[in-house]
Design a protein around this motif. Sequence first.
Motif, PDB file in Angstrom:
ATOM      1  N   ILE A   1       0.772  -1.068   0.054  1.00  0.00           N
ATOM      2  CA  ILE A   1      -0.066  -0.121  -0.074  1.00  0.00           C
ATOM      3  C   ILE A   1       0.809   1.234  -0.031  1.00  0.00           C
ATOM      4  CG2 ILE A   1      -1.961   1.064   1.106  1.00  0.00           C
ATOM      5  CD1 ILE A   1      -2.300  -1.435   2.702  1.00  0.00           C
TER       6      ILE A   1
ATOM      7  N   THR B   1      -6.732   4.124  -5.852  1.00  0.00           N
ATOM      8  CA  THR B   1      -7.379   3.133  -4.765  1.00  0.00           C
ATOM      9  C   THR B   1      -6.989   3.534  -3.341  1.00  0.00           C
ATOM     10  OG1 THR B   1      -6.902   1.429  -6.529  1.00  0.00           O
ATOM     11  CG2 THR B   1      -7.324   0.578  -4.064  1.00  0.00           C
TER      12      THR B   1
ATOM     13  N   VAL C   1      -6.890   2.632   0.202  1.00  0.00           N
ATOM     14  CA  VAL C   1      -7.138   1.752   1.175  1.00  0.00           C
ATOM     15  C   VAL C   1      -7.553   2.112   2.299  1.00  0.00           C
ATOM     16  CG1 VAL C   1      -5.976  -0.315   2.418  1.00  0.00           C
ATOM     17  CG2 VAL C   1      -5.326   0.367  -0.021  1.00  0.00           C
TER      18      VAL C   1
ATOM     19  N   THR D   1       3.533  10.114   5.037  1.00  0.00           N
ATOM     20  CA  THR D   1       3.213  11.174   6.195  1.00  0.00           C
ATOM     21  C   THR D   1       2.178  11.985   5.362  1.00  0.00           C
ATOM     22  OG1 THR D   1       5.193  12.275   6.028  1.00  0.00           O
ATOM     23  CG2 THR D   1       4.899  10.673   7.906  1.00  0.00           C
TER      24      THR D   1
ATOM     25  N   LEU E   1       2.650  22.074  -3.204  1.00  0.00           N
ATOM     26  CA  LEU E   1       3.746  21.671  -4.137  1.00  0.00           C
ATOM     27  C   LEU E   1       2.890  20.644  -5.093  1.00  0.00           C
ATOM     28  CD1 LEU E   1       6.510  21.028  -1.950  1.00  0.00           C
ATOM     29  CD2 LEU E   1       6.575  22.574  -3.754  1.00  0.00           C
TER      30      LEU E   1
ATOM     31  N   VAL F   1      16.300   7.817   0.473  1.00  0.00           N
ATOM     32  CA  VAL F   1      17.178   6.465   0.487  1.00  0.00           C
ATOM     33  C   VAL F   1      16.939   5.882   2.082  1.00  0.00           C
ATOM     34  CG1 VAL F   1      19.380   7.789   1.450  1.00  0.00           C
ATOM     35  CG2 VAL F   1      19.667   5.799   0.481  1.00  0.00           C
TER      36      VAL F   1
HETATM   37  P1  FAD Z   1       5.715   8.759   0.367  1.00  0.00           P
HETATM   38  O1  FAD Z   1       6.778   9.194  -0.677  1.00  0.00           O
HETATM   39  O2  FAD Z   1       5.056   9.750   1.000  1.00  0.00           O
HETATM   40  O3  FAD Z   1       4.645   7.741  -0.270  1.00  0.00           O
HETATM   41  C1  FAD Z   1       3.482   7.359   0.496  1.00  0.00           C
HETATM   42  C2  FAD Z   1       2.320   6.961  -0.796  1.00  0.00           C
HETATM   43  O4  FAD Z   1       1.168   6.197  -0.073  1.00  0.00           O
HETATM   44  C3  FAD Z   1       1.997   8.109  -1.631  1.00  0.00           C
HETATM   45  O5  FAD Z   1       2.044   7.657  -3.024  1.00  0.00           O
HETATM   46  C4  FAD Z   1       0.416   8.064  -1.057  1.00  0.00           C
HETATM   47  O6  FAD Z   1      -0.238   8.600  -2.069  1.00  0.00           O
HETATM   48  C5  FAD Z   1       0.158   6.830  -0.767  1.00  0.00           C
HETATM   49  N1  FAD Z   1      -1.188   6.351   0.229  1.00  0.00           N
HETATM   50  C6  FAD Z   1      -1.069   7.015   1.453  1.00  0.00           C
HETATM   51  N2  FAD Z   1      -2.210   6.594   2.082  1.00  0.00           N
HETATM   52  C7  FAD Z   1      -2.654   5.513   1.135  1.00  0.00           C
HETATM   53  C8  FAD Z   1      -3.996   4.698   1.238  1.00  0.00           C
HETATM   54  N3  FAD Z   1      -4.898   4.966   2.305  1.00  0.00           N
HETATM   55  N4  FAD Z   1      -4.137   3.932   0.202  1.00  0.00           N
HETATM   56  C9  FAD Z   1      -3.460   4.005  -0.969  1.00  0.00           C
HETATM   57  N5  FAD Z   1      -2.249   4.765  -0.868  1.00  0.00           N
HETATM   58  C10 FAD Z   1      -2.204   5.629  -0.155  1.00  0.00           C
HETATM   59  N6  FAD Z   1      14.052  13.275   0.655  1.00  0.00           N
HETATM   60  C11 FAD Z   1      15.206  13.166   0.050  1.00  0.00           C
HETATM   61  O7  FAD Z   1      15.999  12.043   0.208  1.00  0.00           O
HETATM   62  N7  FAD Z   1      15.875  14.102  -0.488  1.00  0.00           N
HETATM   63  C12 FAD Z   1      15.038  15.060  -0.957  1.00  0.00           C
HETATM   64  O8  FAD Z   1      15.440  16.123  -1.751  1.00  0.00           O
HETATM   65  C13 FAD Z   1      13.674  15.179  -0.523  1.00  0.00           C
HETATM   66  N8  FAD Z   1      12.830  16.395  -0.602  1.00  0.00           N
HETATM   67  C14 FAD Z   1      11.621  16.375   0.005  1.00  0.00           C
HETATM   68  C15 FAD Z   1      10.854  17.392  -0.717  1.00  0.00           C
HETATM   69  C16 FAD Z   1       9.395  17.425  -0.159  1.00  0.00           C
HETATM   70  C17 FAD Z   1       8.672  18.535  -0.579  1.00  0.00           C
HETATM   71  C18 FAD Z   1       9.057  16.319   0.632  1.00  0.00           C
HETATM   72  C19 FAD Z   1       7.624  16.467   1.229  1.00  0.00           C
HETATM   73  C20 FAD Z   1       9.980  15.178   0.987  1.00  0.00           C
HETATM   74  C21 FAD Z   1      11.235  15.215   0.416  1.00  0.00           C
HETATM   75  N9  FAD Z   1      12.033  14.148   0.833  1.00  0.00           N
HETATM   76  C22 FAD Z   1      13.398  14.203   0.492  1.00  0.00           C
HETATM   77  C23 FAD Z   1      11.614  13.106   1.815  1.00  0.00           C
HETATM   78  C24 FAD Z   1      11.285  12.123   1.117  1.00  0.00           C
HETATM   79  O9  FAD Z   1      10.655  12.340  -0.033  1.00  0.00           O
HETATM   80  C25 FAD Z   1      10.538  11.103   1.893  1.00  0.00           C
HETATM   81  O10 FAD Z   1      11.078  10.651   3.124  1.00  0.00           O
HETATM   82  C26 FAD Z   1      10.218   9.647   1.074  1.00  0.00           C
HETATM   83  O11 FAD Z   1       9.240   9.950  -0.087  1.00  0.00           O
HETATM   84  C27 FAD Z   1       9.219   8.909   2.000  1.00  0.00           C
HETATM   85  O12 FAD Z   1       8.769   7.708   1.464  1.00  0.00           O
HETATM   86  P2  FAD Z   1       7.562   6.695   1.739  1.00  0.00           P
HETATM   87  O13 FAD Z   1       7.414   5.705   0.736  1.00  0.00           O
HETATM   88  O14 FAD Z   1       7.641   6.297   3.148  1.00  0.00           O
HETATM   89  O15 FAD Z   1       6.266   7.769   1.500  1.00  0.00           O
END
Ligand code: FAD
Length: 457
Positions: A139, A204, A206, A229, A252, A429
């Motif tokens: 998810i 979708t 969840v 988050t 953004l 990363v």
């Molecule tokens: P996310 O990337 O947040 O992905 C979560 C996904 O889950 C999303 O697609 C969301 O739509 C989906 N989702 C949520 N709830 C549901 C649900 N109920 N059902 C289905 N789908 C769902 N990090 C770096 O290393 N370098 C950078 O330059 C950098 N710049 C950043 C700039 C911005 C503006 C932001 C916000 C963050 C940045 N970060 C950067 C941090 C980095 O992007 C995050 O730490 C990383 O994306 C976290 O990954 P994740 O897969 O845990 O979550």
Amino acid sequence: MLIDKKKDFDDKDLGFDEIDEGFTFKEAVREAKRCLNCPKPFCRAGCPIENEIPSFIQALAGGNIGEASAVIARRSNLPAVCGRVCPHEKQCEAACILSKKECGIKIGKLERFIADVDAELEISSVKKQSHIKGKVAVIGSGPAGLTVAGDLAKLGFVVTVFESQSEPGGVLMYGIPEFRLSKEVVRREIKSIERLGVVFQTDTLVGQGITIDEMFAQGYDAVFIGTGTALPKALKIPGYDLPGVIQATYFLQIVMLANSGKVDPIEVPVHAGDQVVVIGAGNVAIDAARTALRLGAANVSVVYRRTQQEMTALKSEFEIAEQEGVEFKWLRSPVQCMGTNKLTGLECEVQEIGENGKVIGTGEREVFLADKVILAIGQRPASRIVSTTTGINVSPEGFVITKERPYGMTTRHGIFAGGDVVHEPATVVLAMKEAKKVAIGIAQYVEAKKLMDECGL
Ligand code: FAD
């Protein structure tokens, strides 16, 4: 030096196209040849996912892009992304032995070069695994979900990714702006994960469209939650609800959607001529400030209640924002958004460093005129999934609690979690690093469970 660079920026129109900092072939090979191929590679230890850096650099130095790419693929499913947005200056490049004496190897740019050339020339071919070890639902399709999906597919699992947005990628697609990370690059990396056999089911949500219990009923052996988050933290100062006060992540996302023609540009809340103040000093704040400039804001200031040394944004990102014209106001703590029906400014209390080294208020006030105030003070997880699934424990702030064995399992058997939803907003990363460990935990769990079922235990 800074002033000259700023003039260069003043002479250019700031646009949304990716700022090209890629190497040419000649530059890349020349840079690769500078690598000392240290017997004890500190660069590798500096990389959270332990990319085999010296090996891919040696392959590149010998002109073998296919080999270089294959080495990277052993550790990463997102090389073109990591080559662009990883904090290399704090990780592998900081650890490079050459950075102690002269200029360290530009590892990020080399990784990006290899990934881009490989994709452009279609050098590597992806092998889809046929052996079916089990069926896993993922998810969320940010770096955590993409890593779990890619690693499990390579191990021979059938993986479906459920994503609430219309395109996969998470923050890579909807947060980090185009001028830092081209969306075509994100789409390209997702395509190669798809070629491993991973299926993406977008649009979708969840917890609403489908629940985790329904996924188990559909035959999934395990479920991974990588939902990041989604909820921005609130700053409940007087006037926080005035029109013109905007959340950075929403801002953004809308700009990305408008730029790709998916929403009317009229929806974008910052307009040409606006005076914009951004609160916060992390990557999100800097991205919001630079985006506001590109929309034609008359001026953009970033206010931060602490000092420059304490900002969490990368130094390189801060420097480029300053060169582009963003002003930084350190030691300013917001106390109220001003205005009656419409925002007119942000009042801050001037801070200073107290005798014990801590930041304290001086009582003095400063007002920044503002048509728009953008809040970039952090995010926390949404509760949609945990509130529709029994047995998943979370911290008081809503972060999912996971175990060490099998790595990443939540308090409910068969449900795993990783990335920002577990460890708080961090970096791409770090989300990948955790996700790689969770993928192994899921594989161990599914294998053990199938063995127990087979033996009738
Ligand atoms: P996310 O990337 O947040 O992905 C979560 C996904 O889950 C999303 O697609 C969301 O739509 C989906 N989702 C949520 N709830 C549901 C649900 N109920 N059902 C289905 N789908 C769902 N990090 C770096 O290393 N370098 C950078 O330059 C950098 N710049 C950043 C700039 C911005 C503006 C932001 C916000 C963050 C940045 N970060 C950067 C941090 C980095 O992007 C995050 O730490 C990383 O994306 C976290 O990954 P994740 O897969 O845990 O979550």
